[in-house]
Design a protein around this motif. Structure first.
Motif, PDB file in Angstrom:
ATOM      1  N   ALA A 169      30.325  18.962   7.692  1.00 37.69           N
ATOM      2  CA  ALA A 169      30.775  20.347   7.781  1.00 37.69           C
ATOM      3  C   ALA A 169      30.507  20.814   9.211  1.00 37.69           C
ATOM      4  CB  ALA A 169      30.030  21.209   6.781  1.00 37.69           C
ATOM      5  N   LEU A 170      31.557  21.176   9.911  1.00 33.01           N
ATOM      6  CA  LEU A 170      31.452  21.631  11.292  1.00 33.01           C
ATOM      7  C   LEU A 170      31.505  23.148  11.308  1.00 33.01           C
ATOM      8  CD1 LEU A 170      31.505  21.105  14.372  1.00 33.01           C
ATOM      9  CD2 LEU A 170      33.992  20.854  14.175  1.00 33.01           C
ATOM     10  N   GLY A 171      30.599  23.772  12.006  1.00 31.86           N
ATOM     11  CA  GLY A 171      30.482  25.223  11.997  1.00 31.86           C
ATOM     12  C   GLY A 171      31.419  25.945  12.927  1.00 31.86           C
ATOM     13  N   THR A 172      32.658  25.484  13.035  1.00 33.72           N
ATOM     14  CA  THR A 172      33.667  26.121  13.872  1.00 33.72           C
ATOM     15  C   THR A 172      35.030  25.537  13.537  1.00 33.72           C
ATOM     16  OG1 THR A 172      34.319  26.653  16.155  1.00 33.72           O
ATOM     17  CG2 THR A 172      33.473  24.442  15.747  1.00 33.72           C
ATOM     18  N   THR A 173      36.070  26.254  13.950  1.00 32.58           N
ATOM     19  CA  THR A 173      37.429  25.720  13.874  1.00 32.58           C
ATOM     20  C   THR A 173      38.015  25.565  15.281  1.00 32.58           C
ATOM     21  OG1 THR A 173      38.331  27.955  13.563  1.00 32.58           O
ATOM     22  CG2 THR A 173      37.865  26.659  11.566  1.00 32.58           C
ATOM     23  N   ASN A 174      37.176  25.718  16.299  1.00 30.40           N
ATOM     24  CA  ASN A 174      37.613  25.558  17.684  1.00 30.40           C
ATOM     25  C   ASN A 174      38.158  24.148  17.885  1.00 30.40           C
ATOM     26  OD1 ASN A 174      36.849  24.461  20.523  1.00 30.40           O
ATOM     27  ND2 ASN A 174      36.957  26.681  20.794  1.00 30.40           N
ATOM     28  N   LYS A 175      39.367  24.048  18.432  1.00 29.59           N
ATOM     29  CA  LYS A 175      40.055  22.753  18.556  1.00 29.59           C
ATOM     30  C   LYS A 175      39.269  21.725  19.362  1.00 29.59           C
ATOM     31  CE  LYS A 175      44.676  24.708  18.087  1.00 29.59           C
ATOM     32  NZ  LYS A 175      45.946  24.972  18.753  1.00 29.59           N
ATOM     33  N   ALA A 176      38.676  22.139  20.469  1.00 32.16           N
ATOM     34  CA  ALA A 176      37.931  21.189  21.303  1.00 32.16           C
ATOM     35  C   ALA A 176      36.720  20.642  20.548  1.00 32.16           C
ATOM     36  CB  ALA A 176      37.492  21.854  22.603  1.00 32.16           C
ATOM     37  N   LYS A 177      36.040  21.501  19.802  1.00 35.72           N
ATOM     38  CA  LYS A 177      34.856  21.074  19.063  1.00 35.72           C
ATOM     39  C   LYS A 177      35.235  20.222  17.851  1.00 35.72           C
ATOM     40  CE  LYS A 177      32.206  25.091  20.573  1.00 35.72           C
ATOM     41  NZ  LYS A 177      31.498  26.317  20.143  1.00 35.72           N
TER      42      LYS A 177
ATOM     43  N   GLN B 106      37.882  18.340  17.687  1.00 37.48           N
ATOM     44  CA  GLN B 106      38.292  17.059  18.281  1.00 37.48           C
ATOM     45  C   GLN B 106      37.067  16.200  18.590  1.00 37.48           C
ATOM     46  OE1 GLN B 106      40.684  17.550  21.828  1.00 37.48           O
ATOM     47  NE2 GLN B 106      40.625  15.386  22.319  1.00 37.48           N
ATOM     48  N   ALA B 107      36.017  16.810  19.127  1.00 37.12           N
ATOM     49  CA  ALA B 107      34.796  16.065  19.443  1.00 37.12           C
ATOM     50  C   ALA B 107      34.149  15.499  18.181  1.00 37.12           C
ATOM     51  CB  ALA B 107      33.806  16.966  20.177  1.00 37.12           C
ATOM     52  N   ALA B 108      34.060  16.324  17.152  1.00 35.04           N
ATOM     53  CA  ALA B 108      33.446  15.860  15.904  1.00 35.04           C
ATOM     54  C   ALA B 108      34.263  14.737  15.280  1.00 35.04           C
ATOM     55  CB  ALA B 108      33.305  17.026  14.924  1.00 35.04           C
ATOM     56  N   GLU B 109      35.558  14.892  15.239  1.00 33.66           N
ATOM     57  CA  GLU B 109      36.414  13.865  14.630  1.00 33.66           C
ATOM     58  C   GLU B 109      36.391  12.563  15.411  1.00 33.66           C
ATOM     59  OE1 GLU B 109      39.658  16.677  12.302  1.00 33.66           O
ATOM     60  OE2 GLU B 109      40.179  15.921  14.289  1.00 33.66           O
ATOM     61  N   ALA B 110      36.218  12.652  16.729  1.00 31.12           N
ATOM     62  CA  ALA B 110      36.179  11.438  17.553  1.00 31.12           C
ATOM     63  C   ALA B 110      34.912  10.617  17.300  1.00 31.12           C
ATOM     64  CB  ALA B 110      36.260  11.809  19.036  1.00 31.12           C
ATOM     65  N   CYS B 111      33.844  11.276  16.887  1.00 32.56           N
ATOM     66  CA  CYS B 111      32.549  10.604  16.765  1.00 32.56           C
ATOM     67  C   CYS B 111      32.110  10.322  15.335  1.00 32.56           C
ATOM     68  CB  CYS B 111      31.473  11.451  17.434  1.00 32.56           C
ATOM     69  SG  CYS B 111      31.774  11.789  19.174  1.00 32.56           S
ATOM     70  N   TRP B 112      32.504  11.145  14.402  1.00 35.06           N
ATOM     71  CA  TRP B 112      31.986  11.058  13.029  1.00 35.06           C
ATOM     72  C   TRP B 112      32.856  10.117  12.215  1.00 35.06           C
ATOM     73  CZ3 TRP B 112      27.421  12.915  11.486  1.00 35.06           C
ATOM     74  CH2 TRP B 112      27.130  12.861  10.126  1.00 35.06           C
TER      75      TRP B 112
ATOM     76  N   ARG C  23      36.135  19.902  27.671  1.00 28.34           N
ATOM     77  CA  ARG C  23      35.184  20.504  26.739  1.00 28.34           C
ATOM     78  C   ARG C  23      34.948  19.572  25.544  1.00 28.34           C
ATOM     79  NH1 ARG C  23      35.065  26.033  23.408  1.00 28.34           N
ATOM     80  NH2 ARG C  23      32.896  26.531  23.856  1.00 28.34           N
ATOM     81  N   ALA C  24      36.015  18.977  25.039  1.00 32.64           N
ATOM     82  CA  ALA C  24      35.869  18.044  23.913  1.00 32.64           C
ATOM     83  C   ALA C  24      35.007  16.856  24.311  1.00 32.64           C
ATOM     84  CB  ALA C  24      37.240  17.582  23.415  1.00 32.64           C
TER      85      ALA C  24
END
Length: 169
Positions: free
Chosen positions: A4-12, A14-20, A148-149
């Motif tokens: 569960a990511l605490g934001t819908t910000n696209k850059a964030k 993208q970062a979570a999806e790239a790593c998790w 940023r991502a």
């Protein structure tokens, strides 16, 4: 394990999806519990922790990830600062990590010290709409070399690494 990511910000996101790669990633609009423009490392870190905890409550049995950008005063000027927090079921304390910092020009530092927020200032300064959803200040001031991502990807990897280390002890 889902995240569960605490934001819908696209850059964030993208970062979570790239790593998790442990399960599904879902972004949730959550409150940071700190000022809209966090000032200092402590406040920015606390915002990340709050977002992680709040996100985890939106997705049962998932880990919670909070990513927060702020600014911090240093001897030679005002810098961007970035923090992340990861809460994992079964672990008492959240894992935390910070990322890249870069000095902001004085023409941005002055209005930030007066209480303005970096996102809108960067949009005006850069003439780029929704810059915080894309390259962000770090991307703008590094001429796109670090987005940023990408900056948040490093933080997410630091968090995952700490979790895996503790899990395997």
């Amino acid at each position: 394990m889902n995240l569960a990511l605490g934001t819908t910000n696209k850059a964030k996101v993208q970062a979570a999806e790239a790593c998790w790669n442990f399960g599904e990633v879902r972004g949730f609009k959550t409150e940071s519990g700190v000022n809209d423009q966090p000032f200092g490392h402590d406040e920015t870190r606390q915002g990340a922790i709050n977002r992680a905890v709040n996100a985890a409550s939106c997705f049962p049995e998932a880990a919670g990830l909070g990513l927060e950008g702020g600014v911090a005063e240093m001897v030679d000027g005002l810098y961007i600062c970035n923090w992340g927090a990861l809460t994992v079921p079964g672990f008492k304390e959240p894992f935390t990590a910070s990322g890249a910092s870069i000095r902001l020009p004085d023409e941005l530092a002055v209005p930030l010290r007066e209480g303005q927020e970096l996102g809108p200032l960067m949009q005006e300064f850069s003439s780029q709409k929704n810059i915080r959803q894309h390259d962000g200040a770090v991307g703008f001031f590094t001429n796109g070399r670090i987005t940023r991502a990408q900056m948040f990807e490093h933080i997410v990897e630091l968090l995952i690494g700490q979790w895996k280390y503790e899990k395997n002890k």
